[in-house]
Motif scaffolding. Structure first.
Motif, PDB file in Angstrom:
ATOM      1  N   SER A 192      -1.305  -9.451 -43.900  1.00 15.56           N
ATOM      2  CA  SER A 192      -2.738  -9.151 -44.004  1.00 15.56           C
ATOM      3  C   SER A 192      -3.266  -8.583 -42.694  1.00 15.56           C
ATOM      4  N   GLU A 193      -2.731  -9.058 -41.583  1.00 16.18           N
ATOM      5  CA  GLU A 193      -3.116  -8.533 -40.274  1.00 16.18           C
ATOM      6  C   GLU A 193      -2.676  -7.074 -40.143  1.00 16.18           C
ATOM      7  N   GLY A 194      -1.449  -6.792 -40.591  1.00 12.99           N
ATOM      8  CA  GLY A 194      -0.952  -5.421 -40.546  1.00 12.99           C
ATOM      9  C   GLY A 194      -1.741  -4.495 -41.455  1.00 12.99           C
ATOM     10  N   GLU A 195      -2.165  -5.029 -42.596  1.00 11.86           N
ATOM     11  CA  GLU A 195      -2.969  -4.239 -43.532  1.00 11.86           C
ATOM     12  C   GLU A 195      -4.342  -3.943 -42.939  1.00 11.86           C
ATOM     13  N   PHE A 196      -4.943  -4.929 -42.306  1.00 14.37           N
ATOM     14  CA  PHE A 196      -6.257  -4.753 -41.690  1.00 14.37           C
ATOM     15  C   PHE A 196      -6.215  -3.697 -40.593  1.00 14.37           C
ATOM     16  N   GLU A 197      -5.110  -3.657 -39.853  1.00 12.66           N
ATOM     17  CA  GLU A 197      -4.976  -2.706 -38.748  1.00 12.66           C
ATOM     18  C   GLU A 197      -4.495  -1.330 -39.210  1.00 12.66           C
ATOM     19  N   GLY A 198      -4.234  -1.192 -40.509  1.00 11.39           N
ATOM     20  CA  GLY A 198      -3.837   0.098 -41.049  1.00 11.39           C
ATOM     21  C   GLY A 198      -2.371   0.436 -40.866  1.00 11.39           C
ATOM     22  N   ASN A 199      -1.571  -0.562 -40.512  1.00  9.92           N
ATOM     23  CA  ASN A 199      -0.144  -0.308 -40.309  1.00  9.92           C
ATOM     24  C   ASN A 199       0.648  -0.364 -41.616  1.00  9.92           C
ATOM     25  N   ILE A 200       0.165  -1.144 -42.565  1.00  9.33           N
ATOM     26  CA  ILE A 200       0.813  -1.236 -43.867  1.00  9.33           C
ATOM     27  C   ILE A 200      -0.257  -1.147 -44.954  1.00  9.33           C
ATOM     28  N   ARG A 201       0.171  -0.816 -46.171  1.00  8.08           N
ATOM     29  CA  ARG A 201      -0.775  -0.652 -47.280  1.00  8.08           C
ATOM     30  C   ARG A 201      -0.225  -1.363 -48.510  1.00  8.08           C
ATOM     31  N   LYS A 202      -1.081  -2.172 -49.131  1.00  7.77           N
ATOM     32  CA  LYS A 202      -0.671  -2.838 -50.364  1.00  7.77           C
ATOM     33  C   LYS A 202      -0.342  -1.795 -51.408  1.00  7.77           C
ATOM     34  N   ASP A 203       0.733  -2.035 -52.157  1.00  6.83           N
ATOM     35  CA  ASP A 203       1.172  -1.038 -53.123  1.00  6.83           C
ATOM     36  C   ASP A 203       1.882  -1.752 -54.272  1.00  6.83           C
ATOM     37  N   ARG A 204       2.153  -0.991 -55.320  1.00  8.26           N
ATOM     38  CA  ARG A 204       2.894  -1.537 -56.459  1.00  8.26           C
ATOM     39  C   ARG A 204       3.759  -0.437 -57.044  1.00  8.26           C
ATOM     40  N   LYS A 205       5.046  -0.688 -57.096  1.00  8.20           N
ATOM     41  CA  LYS A 205       5.965   0.310 -57.636  1.00  8.20           C
ATOM     42  C   LYS A 205       6.992  -0.372 -58.527  1.00  8.20           C
ATOM     43  N   GLN A 206       7.264   0.280 -59.640  1.00  8.36           N
ATOM     44  CA  GLN A 206       8.246  -0.222 -60.602  1.00  8.36           C
ATOM     45  C   GLN A 206       7.972  -1.678 -60.980  1.00  8.36           C
ATOM     46  N   GLY A 207       6.673  -1.961 -61.130  1.00 12.93           N
ATOM     47  CA  GLY A 207       6.266  -3.291 -61.558  1.00 12.93           C
ATOM     48  C   GLY A 207       6.341  -4.358 -60.489  1.00 12.93           C
ATOM     49  N   LEU A 208       6.582  -3.943 -59.241  1.00  9.69           N
ATOM     50  CA  LEU A 208       6.704  -4.914 -58.156  1.00  9.69           C
ATOM     51  C   LEU A 208       5.546  -4.782 -57.175  1.00  9.69           C
ATOM     52  N   ASP A 209       4.965  -5.922 -56.797  1.00 10.24           N
ATOM     53  CA  ASP A 209       3.947  -5.930 -55.753  1.00 10.24           C
ATOM     54  C   ASP A 209       4.634  -5.850 -54.396  1.00 10.24           C
ATOM     55  N   GLY A 210       4.029  -5.086 -53.498  1.00  6.61           N
ATOM     56  CA  GLY A 210       4.630  -4.966 -52.182  1.00  6.61           C
ATOM     57  C   GLY A 210       3.755  -4.177 -51.243  1.00  6.61           C
ATOM     58  N   TYR A 211       4.396  -3.566 -50.254  1.00  2.00           N
ATOM     59  CA  TYR A 211       3.665  -2.836 -49.225  1.00  2.00           C
ATOM     60  C   TYR A 211       4.406  -1.555 -48.871  1.00  2.00           C
ATOM     61  N   THR A 212       3.629  -0.515 -48.604  1.00  2.00           N
ATOM     62  CA  THR A 212       4.186   0.690 -48.013  1.00  2.00           C
ATOM     63  C   THR A 212       3.946   0.597 -46.509  1.00  2.00           C
ATOM     64  N   ILE A 213       5.017   0.731 -45.745  1.00  2.00           N
ATOM     65  CA  ILE A 213       4.912   0.601 -44.289  1.00  2.00           C
ATOM     66  C   ILE A 213       4.472   1.954 -43.733  1.00  2.00           C
ATOM     67  N   VAL A 214       3.233   2.030 -43.270  1.00  2.00           N
ATOM     68  CA  VAL A 214       2.646   3.295 -42.825  1.00  2.00           C
ATOM     69  C   VAL A 214       3.106   3.658 -41.419  1.00  2.00           C
ATOM     70  N   LYS A 215       3.055   2.699 -40.506  1.00  2.00           N
ATOM     71  CA  LYS A 215       3.447   2.958 -39.120  1.00  2.00           C
ATOM     72  C   LYS A 215       3.866   1.645 -38.460  1.00  2.00           C
ATOM     73  N   SER A 216       4.400   1.760 -37.262  1.00  2.00           N
ATOM     74  CA  SER A 216       4.895   0.577 -36.558  1.00  2.00           C
ATOM     75  C   SER A 216       3.762  -0.384 -36.243  1.00  2.00           C
ATOM     76  N   MET A 217       4.079  -1.671 -36.315  1.00  2.00           N
ATOM     77  CA  MET A 217       3.114  -2.710 -35.961  1.00  2.00           C
ATOM     78  C   MET A 217       3.365  -3.150 -34.525  1.00  2.00           C
ATOM     79  N   GLU A 218       2.292  -3.344 -33.805  1.00  2.00           N
ATOM     80  CA  GLU A 218       2.415  -3.707 -32.389  1.00  2.00           C
ATOM     81  C   GLU A 218       2.734  -5.186 -32.241  1.00  2.00           C
ATOM     82  N   LYS A 219       3.678  -5.472 -31.352  1.00  2.00           N
ATOM     83  CA  LYS A 219       3.972  -6.861 -31.004  1.00  2.00           C
ATOM     84  C   LYS A 219       2.999  -7.287 -29.913  1.00  2.00           C
TER      85      LYS A 219
END
Length: 263
Positions: A46-73
């Motif tokens: 959820s932190e990564g989604e808020f920062e725009g690094n990942i996006r909630k997605d659904r493909k082939q009936g599966l809930d998941g995330y598309t990784i948009v860019k690297s997340m900062e440590k």
């Protein structure tokens, strides 16, 4: 919510390997560190989604995330690692905590320090016993010390009450040094002083330290004997980086005040 930095960094490492890809939630959970809780995983996502690094997605009936860019440590791990000795009766209760926090066992820490020393190995162990080489402790301890001496390492050992009654606890270290022709590379000092009447301790050492050069150190309750490595519950820290310089200075200051010992 406070997230364990070791868990977070491990999960981010996995996500970074999938930038531009879709990853199902179940796969993320499966590939996350086994010590991570579902709550921690969802919070990191959820932190990564808020920062725009990942996006909630659904493909082939599966809930998941598309990784948009690297997340900062955001939280870098310290150069300090907790070191523990696990009593046999309770070790299973500590193993999860140990793995979750990148902690290591006292035996491994001691071996790493001895084996990594190149010029100096400093040891402060008030109670040092030959049984440190027991099968459940460090069976090849003597060989590790011999190898260090043979590669030119100078060993400084600080203990206590050697002149009074405990000299035999370190005499076997002298045996090891003599067996490889390097007695001159082992210097032992006794830091234990009584008051003027000889009835009370004026000053003595109870510190436990192992230091390899200026690169790695152990400071804690563990020491070089079987009980400390295989029976007792002990906790300490493995130190790396500039902080080790301070540990060396503390050791050397006390070592200089000790009385040279030879059997």
């Amino acid at each position: 919510m406070r997230i364990n930095p070791s868990v977070k960094n491990a999960l981010i490492d996995y996500l970074e390997g999938n930038v531009g890809k879709f990853v199902s939630l179940q796969e993320i959970i499966n590939r996350a560190p086994r010590e991570a809780t579902d709550q921690e995983i969802l919070f990191i996502l959820s932190e990564g989604e808020f920062e725009g690094n990942i996006r909630k997605d659904r493909k082939q009936g599966l809930d998941g995330y598309t990784i948009v860019k690297s997340m900062e440590k955001k939280e870098k791990l310290n150069d300090v690692v907790l070191v523990i000795s696990k009593p046999e009766l309770h070790k299973f209760g500590l193993e999860g905590v140990q793995a979750r926090n990148n902690q290591i066992e006292t035996r491994k820490c001691f071996c790493d320090i001895i084996d990594s020393s190149k010029h100096f190995l400093r040891i402060c162990s008030p109670f040092m016993e030959r049984n440190v080489s027991a099968p459940d402790s460090i069976p090849d301890f003597g060989q590790r010390i011999a190898n260090a001496l043979k590669r030119g390492v100078q060993i400084k050992l600080l203990s206590r009450e050697l002149a009074l009654r405990r000299g035999n606890e370190v005499d076997w270290m002298i045996d090891i040094a003599e067996s490889v022709g390097e007695k001159k590379s082992l210097e032992i000092r006794d830091y234990h002083f009584l008051n003027q009447t000889g009835t009370k301790i004026h000053s003595s050492t109870h510190a436990k330290m192992l230091i390899a050069d200026h690169s790695m150190a152990y400071v804690g309750s563990g020491e070089l004997r079987e009980y400390s490595l295989a029976v007792n519950f002990e906790v300490g820290c493995q130190l790396k980086g500039p902080i080790v310089v301070g540990a060396v200075e503390i050791f050397d200051s006390m070592f200089q005040r000790g009385v040279p010992y030879d059997r």
